[in-house]
Design a protein around this motif. Sequence first.
Motif, short mmCIF file in Angstrom:
data_model
loop_
_atom_site.label_atom_id
_atom_site.label_comp_id
_atom_site.label_asym_id
_atom_site.label_seq_id
_atom_site.Cartn_x
_atom_site.Cartn_y
_atom_site.Cartn_z
N ILE A 1 0.86 -1.20 0.00
CA ILE A 1 0.00 0.00 0.00
C ILE A 1 0.89 1.25 0.00
N GLN A 2 1.89 1.22 0.86
CA GLN A 2 2.74 2.41 1.01
C GLN A 2 3.49 2.73 -0.28
N LEU A 3 4.01 1.69 -0.94
CA LEU A 3 4.78 1.97 -2.16
C LEU A 3 3.88 2.55 -3.25
N ILE B 1 11.46 6.05 -8.12
CA ILE B 1 10.94 5.54 -6.83
C ILE B 1 10.38 4.13 -7.11
N LYS B 2 11.25 3.13 -6.92
CA LYS B 2 10.84 1.75 -7.26
C LYS B 2 10.58 0.92 -6.01
N THR B 3 11.24 1.28 -4.91
CA THR B 3 11.02 0.56 -3.65
C THR B 3 10.82 1.60 -2.55
N LEU B 4 10.38 1.12 -1.39
CA LEU B 4 10.17 2.08 -0.29
C LEU B 4 11.48 2.74 0.14
N ASP B 5 12.58 1.99 0.01
CA ASP B 5 13.87 2.59 0.39
C ASP B 5 14.24 3.77 -0.50
N ASP B 6 13.66 3.83 -1.69
CA ASP B 6 13.97 4.96 -2.57
C ASP B 6 13.45 6.28 -2.01
N ILE B 7 12.66 6.19 -0.94
CA ILE B 7 12.19 7.43 -0.30
C ILE B 7 13.40 8.26 0.14
N ARG B 8 14.51 7.56 0.39
CA ARG B 8 15.71 8.26 0.86
C ARG B 8 16.32 9.16 -0.21
N ARG B 9 15.88 8.97 -1.44
CA ARG B 9 16.36 9.87 -2.51
C ARG B 9 15.71 11.25 -2.39
N LEU B 10 14.54 11.29 -1.74
CA LEU B 10 13.81 12.55 -1.68
C LEU B 10 14.48 13.49 -0.67
#
Length: 447
Positions: free
Chosen positions: A17-19, A50-59
């Motif tokens: 859901i989050q992704l 933004i392909k995985t939830l960890d990609d949030i760290r790119r923001l």
Amino acid sequence: MIWNHVETSSRNEMKSIQLGRLQQTVSRVYDNNPVYRKRLDENGVKPAQIKTLDDIRRLPFTVKDDIRDNYPFNLFTAKQEDVVEYHATSGTTGKPIIVGYTRNDLDTWSEVMARCLTSAGITKNDVLQNIYGYGLFTGGLGAHYGGIKIGAAVIPISGGNTQKQIMLMQDFGTTALTVTPSFLMHVQEVGTEMGIDFRKLKLRTAVLGAEFWTDSMRGKIQEDFGIKACDIYGLSEIIGPGVACECHEARNGLHINEDYFYPEIINPETGEVLPLGEEGELVFTTIANEGQPLFRYRTRDLTSLSQESCACGRTLVKMKKLVGRTDDLLIIRGVNFFPSQIESIILKHPGVTPHYLVVVERNGALDEVEVRIEVTDQHAYKYVAETMTVSQNQRVSDDRATRDIVKNLVRDIKDVVGITVKVTLMPPGTIPRSEGKAKRFIDNRPK
Ligand code: DLL
């Protein structure tokens, strides 16, 4: 009871859901908000990355000043015609922080507040006296929307009006309260003077938040009112109240509505993301908001996260009761502490009340901390003078028992916090009472 089955999702279901929501939000913001698009471009981030939830760290992180600098509407992603409600924080200086809600955002807010009230044990059978302030502050309307959604009978009395609050509690048979802990204590004080035993009323639960309060304060409130008290957390920038709330079963940590507000904990100095269990600054990305979605918003609130299973059956990640705010951290003679740490120490002392104020002054090169605390009536006497108010007519007794209170408090604060403070005992009723958030810390040092 659980309001929505999403609250018991498996970790994989929640992540999915989050992704999905994160990806949609990043695209929508990128396409519609020039300020964020520029920032994402400067950071070399495209929505497709933004392909995985960890990609949030790119923001990039967003801070309070970003909202202020874009006052009033430049951080909005929704079109003005789609905004249906505004709120704002009550900053004392400068421009307020504005938030705008679309119709869908109001649905989100009602939903998360319905979950919070339900987790605190409130149902459609309750009479909910909503004492949070109505107006630009988010507390009143947030609790109102949630209360109506679950079908409780909401009394929209707002803050203040202490005697009327008590009258309605009695006459309407109020069973649940939404209020700041400091104002509730004031209600208790006034009611006791009127000879009311709150334990005999129909009250059974309270959802308290919007300001720091300790477990010791919870103990006192639960005892004085004969209720269960749950902690609710939120901030205007993210939605208002409803970001997280304790469940009445466990009351040891607040379940975050993480399918709407994606949490991270970072080291406030380096910005590095910390693992579960470590204490640091709480950061939220709103993954469903439309009005003013925020990426990685730094709350300045300090806590830690845990995914341990909970007695209530919710699987939503829990945040610990707040430890303090990065802004309030004091470093006095090399010792770090939060003024709020003093609260639990005060509450252990029988001669004083929970009405206190921590004041920091600069004295030459040294910072001095003064803790002002009201004594109980037993340690005060009436001083007859031609003054108008009762409080001005009271003096603190100067006897051995009273001097011992000072000695013991100084000792206990030194033991727990590590510094020697000045303790000043105040006559009952002389520390200002709040009708909303209490101001318990004043920093008088030159900026
Ligand atoms: O205080 C929203 C709210 C209303 C929360 C009613 C709960 C109940 P703001 O005025 O924007 O929003 O203030 C947000 O208040 O960053 C925290 O520092 C503090 N705060 C909020 N809830 C708690 C809590 C509302 N339960 C700021 N414990 C946040 C400690 C809290 N501090």
